[in-house]
Write an enzyme that holds these catalytic residues in place. Structure first.
Site, PDB file in Angstrom:
ATOM      1  N   SER A 176     -64.268 -43.840  44.848  1.00 24.86           N
ATOM      2  CA  SER A 176     -64.715 -42.694  45.645  1.00 24.86           C
ATOM      3  C   SER A 176     -63.564 -41.936  46.274  1.00 24.86           C
ATOM      4  CB  SER A 176     -65.661 -43.182  46.742  1.00 24.86           C
ATOM      5  OG  SER A 176     -64.961 -43.946  47.690  1.00 24.86           O
ATOM      6  N   ARG A 223     -66.442 -27.699  43.020  1.00 22.85           N
ATOM      7  CA  ARG A 223     -67.267 -28.026  44.196  1.00 22.85           C
ATOM      8  C   ARG A 223     -66.378 -28.648  45.273  1.00 22.85           C
ATOM      9  NH1 ARG A 223     -68.331 -32.972  47.265  1.00 22.85           N
ATOM     10  NH2 ARG A 223     -70.325 -32.695  48.312  1.00 22.85           N
ATOM     11  N   VAL A 224     -66.503 -28.149  46.496  1.00 19.80           N
ATOM     12  CA  VAL A 224     -65.740 -28.702  47.616  1.00 19.80           C
ATOM     13  C   VAL A 224     -66.733 -29.254  48.629  1.00 19.80           C
ATOM     14  CG1 VAL A 224     -64.210 -28.119  49.525  1.00 19.80           C
ATOM     15  CG2 VAL A 224     -63.757 -27.187  47.248  1.00 19.80           C
ATOM     16  N   GLY A 225     -66.493 -30.467  49.078  1.00 16.60           N
ATOM     17  CA  GLY A 225     -67.379 -31.070  50.066  1.00 16.60           C
ATOM     18  C   GLY A 225     -66.902 -30.794  51.477  1.00 16.60           C
ATOM     19  N   ASP A 226     -67.317 -31.647  52.392  1.00 13.41           N
ATOM     20  CA  ASP A 226     -66.961 -31.463  53.802  1.00 13.41           C
ATOM     21  C   ASP A 226     -65.582 -32.016  54.150  1.00 13.41           C
ATOM     22  OD1 ASP A 226     -67.969 -34.049  53.208  1.00 13.41           O
ATOM     23  OD2 ASP A 226     -68.214 -34.443  55.341  1.00 13.41           O
ATOM     24  N   GLY A 251     -71.655 -34.210  51.816  1.00  9.75           N
ATOM     25  CA  GLY A 251     -70.877 -33.210  52.533  1.00  9.75           C
ATOM     26  C   GLY A 251     -71.618 -31.914  52.800  1.00  9.75           C
ATOM     27  N   THR A 262     -61.132 -37.967  49.750  1.00  9.30           N
ATOM     28  CA  THR A 262     -62.265 -38.309  48.883  1.00  9.30           C
ATOM     29  C   THR A 262     -62.103 -37.742  47.479  1.00  9.30           C
ATOM     30  OG1 THR A 262     -64.690 -38.197  48.752  1.00  9.30           O
ATOM     31  CG2 THR A 262     -63.573 -36.202  49.457  1.00  9.30           C
TER      32      THR A 262
HETATM   33  N1  ASP Z   1     -68.367 -36.383  52.051  1.00 11.34           N
HETATM   34  C1  ASP Z   1     -67.942 -36.440  50.671  1.00 11.34           C
HETATM   35  C2  ASP Z   1     -68.282 -35.166  49.989  1.00 11.34           C
HETATM   36  O1  ASP Z   1     -69.366 -34.657  50.183  1.00 11.34           O
HETATM   37  C3  ASP Z   1     -68.508 -37.537  49.884  1.00 11.34           C
HETATM   38  C4  ASP Z   1     -68.833 -38.824  50.586  1.00 11.34           C
HETATM   39  O2  ASP Z   1     -68.363 -39.086  51.652  1.00 11.34           O
HETATM   40  O3  ASP Z   1     -69.590 -39.638  50.074  1.00 11.34           O
HETATM   41  O4  ASP Z   1     -67.488 -34.715  49.200  1.00 11.34           O
END
Ligand code: ASP
Length: 368
Positions: A72, A240-243, A266, A230
């Protein structure tokens, strides 16, 4: 850690300004998401050696970034829908009040270090994609292959499986989508793989995982820093960009108040600017625990507290106040894995020995 009840009693008696004055002296402490037990050990050893709090958390998360078995984060992270690993990371340095981040960066095992370089070496805060990779190369990093054999296998299984348990195909739910395949059937398709690895890959295909490490540190001088890193959501759309790299969502530090970070889906966190919300909640007198639970309630409210829809994802927050009081909190009590029901936890090292895992208070009890 303060229990909720302890704080509730105190809160009734004290106005917000007075609560802030009750804060104790800062101390060395590191907290992280549940995959951060070793991360916290390393970060604590750096704090003890008198190193900077940001260097300490980065040294900690590097363990996960470089671990090929952590699927991950960093090297070995599960790839996007084209089989390419794309990483997100952010850092915040309390003493200088500065931040840096990279998003959708390819080919670099330790995006946390590139985020720090963005912070230190540029006049910007965030670099993405191709530009982030070029910047890393300019700083002397070599581009590497981040896909391990194991994550490549999981990707191939996902491609062959193409359906989630509800029959939805990631490419099309039309009549020509191939049927889902059992791990036994997969053995014929991937004869070189063993059954255990295929069962894992099958699980990854059916339930695309998320996963991240967030680490927050405080030292005896009252300095604080944080890092979130991450590989984001498995099988995501490229770009795609997460949080995690979003300052204020996946991470926020204001060492006059505290720090917060997040793991989990995210998209939900970005919509409530979770880490910033938590720090602001603490600024206005909430305990770390209540600050975290408030952010989770905002996420729940975005779905009108509809548990059926909320059940489709998980999200966790972590908070560390400037006096060392900390909290974690999860939307759900835990999740079902192959091994059974796993409760939500987070890692803590308070300088008294090895890191330990602490159960997370949660907003909703997952039906069993
Ligand atoms: N927060 C991360 C994202 O959305 C993924 C995760 O923490 O599981 O990219």
């Amino acid at each position: 850690m303060f229990s909720r009840r302890t704080w509730m009693k105190g809160a009734a008696a004290l106005p917000a300004a007075a609560q802030a004055q009750t804060a104790g002296k800062p101390k060395n402490i590191v907290i992280a998401s549940a995959n951060g037990v070793e991360c916290c050990n390393i970060a604590m050893s750096w704090l003890r050696a008198g190193k900077d709090t940001l260097d300490a958390v980065i040294a900690g998360v590097n363990v996960n970034e470089l671990d090929p078995h952590d699927n991950s984060v960093g090297y070995g992270g599960l790839p996007n829908e084209e089989g390419v690993v794309e990483l997100d990371a952010s850092v915040m340095h309390g003493p200088t009040r500065r931040a840096g981040s990279v998003a959708a960066i390819r080919g670099i095992k330790t995006p946390s270090k590139i985020a720090k370089l963005v912070m230190e070496e540029t006049d910007h805060i965030m670099l993405v994609g191709e530009g982030a990779l070029r910047f890393a190369k300019t700083m002397g990093y070599a581009e590497e292959n981040l896909l391990t054999e194991k994550s490549r296998l999981a990707f191939l299984v996902w491609k062959r499986t193409l359906k989630d348990p509800n029959g939805h195909s990631n490419w099309s739910d039309g009549v020509d989508a191939p049927p889902g395949k059992s791990p036994k059937a997969l053995l014929r398709l991937f004869p070189e793989a063993d059954e255990k690895t295929l069962a894992w890959a099958h699980e990854m295909a059916l339930h695309p995982p998320t996963g991240t490490i967030n680490c927050l540190a405080l030292n005896e001088k009252g300095e604080m820093s944080g890092c979130t890193t991450t590989s984001g959501m498995a099988w995501k759309i490229p770009g795609r960009v997460g949080d995690s790299p979003i300052i204020g969502a996946g991470l926020f530090v204001d060492q006059e108040v505290g720090a917060a970070g997040s793991t989990g889906r995210g998209e939900e966190n970005i919509r409530v600017a979770g880490a910033h919300t938590i720090v602001e909640n603490m600024r206005h007198g909430m305990t770390p625990q209540d600050a975290v639970m408030d952010a989770l309630k905002r996420i729940s409210r975005n779905y009108d507290n509809d548990l059926k829809r909320l059940d489709k994802f998980d999200i966790n927050f972590y908070a560390l106040r400037k006096d060392g009081v900390y909290a974690g909190g999860s939307l759900w009590s835990g999740q079902f894995r192959n091994t059974g029901f796993v409760s939500r936890q987070f890692a803590v090292n308070d300088g008294t020995g090895n890191s330990r895992l602490v159960n997370c208070p949660y907003l909703h009890e997952r039906p069993r």
